[in-house]
Design an enzyme around this catalytic site. Structure first.
Site, PDB file in Angstrom:
ATOM      1  CG  HIS A 273     -10.305   2.464   1.450  1.00 40.32           C
ATOM      2  ND1 HIS A 273     -10.338   1.097   1.342  1.00 40.32           N
ATOM      3  CD2 HIS A 273      -9.160   2.773   2.099  1.00 40.32           C
ATOM      4  CE1 HIS A 273      -9.232   0.595   1.891  1.00 40.32           C
ATOM      5  NE2 HIS A 273      -8.511   1.592   2.349  1.00 40.32           N
TER       6      HIS A 273
ATOM      7  CB  SER B  27      -0.865   0.007   1.272  1.00 41.17           C
ATOM      8  OG  SER B  27      -1.423   1.290   1.451  1.00 41.17           O
ATOM      9  CB  SER B  28       0.351   4.624  -1.417  1.00 39.21           C
ATOM     10  OG  SER B  28      -0.946   4.864  -0.868  1.00 39.21           O
ATOM     11  CB  CYS B  29      -0.468   3.858   4.073  1.00 40.55           C
ATOM     12  SG  CYS B  29      -0.494   2.141   4.526  1.00 40.55           S
TER      13      CYS B  29
ATOM     14  CE  LYS C  58      -0.949  -4.865   3.102  1.00 41.01           C
ATOM     15  NZ  LYS C  58      -1.154  -6.159   2.389  1.00 41.01           N
TER      16      LYS C  58
ATOM     17  CE1 TYR D 189      -2.640  -0.828   4.419  1.00 37.40           C
ATOM     18  CE2 TYR D 189      -3.337  -2.965   5.257  1.00 37.40           C
ATOM     19  CZ  TYR D 189      -3.151  -2.093   4.195  1.00 37.40           C
ATOM     20  OH  TYR D 189      -3.459  -2.486   2.917  1.00 37.40           O
TER      21      TYR D 189
END
Ligand code: GFB
Length: 320
Positions: free
Chosen positions: A178, A106-108, A139, A135
């Site tokens: 989301h 994920s981009s987070c 990842k 999270y």
């Protein structure tokens, strides 16, 4: 002999899109297991599955996912479940001699205030956004698991980092979803009820990049099918992940206005700044993926319109 591909998380939004992509291939046999058939949190069960399933490739799309509110409310679930699923699947894949695996992150994973657009080398250079740090850590661990099995055991385990995704089979839960499915459902219900206004969380000022899940699935198959030399020429052994996005972002307000147009809601948007904004911006630099020959195809307005049509056709049975 067909290539036997296990898609972990095949019932989710991304997993089901990857299955749709793979079904277009004629030399592939897609293997899936529902949550009831195979508990990915149970290491012995995952080992037993790999011991008998004769898997050639794995798409690791199974994850515990959710929006900003869900991440902020259930941090233990997000870090524990994602770490366990990654460890169980990646270790069992290696133990049963699966050479090719694609991990979806994920981009987070990038720092809250990373220079925009965010390049892959921004990873681990500063602190993360608090609302989804557990999270993100899980990842990041997934990327490092793949890199470590590559370095120690000569595996070819790859990682793709998607920007915010949306599309059919998303989670439309009013609180835990989301932003795109949340607002699509809220605007739709407001239109039917004739509500004068609709609440949008936060200030509307954060910027987000949105990629349709069919593009994400196509990018995932594209990266998995790259020959090893090409993949290695465009990544590094300890910076092996690849950003997947459109390279274009907009404010939450702009997205909400587009959503109102797509749904046909004509009331007022009210921004509730008591709700968290999260990361101010997380635009991904997608030049590494472009150099590998892939670009997105589905623009936001087109993607929202097709997703809304899917929503209307499936309202009775979409997942909560
Ligand atoms: O999509 P979202 O929950 O995820 O929120 P993030 C994006 C932005 O939309 C935030 C705003 O600024 C929210 O305040 N927003 C406005 C809303 N209205 C709503 C609403 O009704 N529901 C939701 N959910 N947001 C997630 C991470 O962060 O990004 C996940 O928490 C994952 O871990 C995902 O990485 C891709 O983009 O802020």
């Amino acid at each position: 002999m067909k290539t036997r591909i296990f898609v972990a998380g095949h019932n989710g939004m991304v997993g089901s899109a990857i299955v749709r992509q793979l079904m277009k291939r004629d030399n592939v046999e897609v293997i899936t297991r529902s949550r009831q058939e195979l508990n990915l949190l149970d290491q012995a069960a995952v080992n037993a599955f790999f011991a008998t399933a004769n898997i050639d490739q794995v798409y690791l799309a199974a994850a515990k996912v959710g929006g900003i509110h869900a991440n902020n409310t259930y941090p233990a679930d997000f870090i524990y479940e994602n770490l366990m699923m990654e460890c169980n699947i990646i270790h069992a894949a290696h133990q049963h001699d699966v050479q090719h695996l694609l991990f979806l992150g994920s981009s987070c994973i990038y720092p809250k205030l990373a220079t925009q657009p965010m390049k892959e080398n921004a990873l681990l250079t500063d602190t993360l956004e608090a609302t989804n740090e557990p999270y993100a850590i899980a990842k990041i661990a997934g990327i490092k698991l793949c890199e470590s099995y590559n370095r120690q055991h000569g595996r070819d385990y790859r990682s793709v980092m998607p920007t915010n995704l949306y599309g059919e089979n998303d989670n439309f839960h009013p609180e835990n979803s989301h932003v795109i499915p949340a607002l699509m459902r809220r605007f739709h219900e407001a239109k039917l009820n004739g509500d004068a206004e609709v609440v949008v969380w936060g200030t509307g000022k954060p910027m987000r990049e949105f990629l349709h899940v069919d593009d994400m699935a196509a990018a995932s198959v594209h990266v998995m099918e790259l020959d090893a030399k090409t993949y290695q020429a465009n990544t590094e052994p300890m910076l092996s992940h690849i950003n997947v996005g459109t390279g274009v972002d907009c404010t939450i307000r702009e997205m909400a206005e587009t959503m109102a147009k797509v749904v046909g809601y004509e009331g007022k948007l009210v921004f509730d700044s008591s709700k968290p904004d999260g990361t101010p911006r997380k635009l991904m630099d997608v030049s590494r993926l472009a150099a590998l020959g892939w670009r997105y195809r589905i623009g936001l307005e087109q993607g929202l319109a097709s997703t809304y049509q899917w929503f209307l056709d499936n309202q009775d049975n979409f997942r909560q």
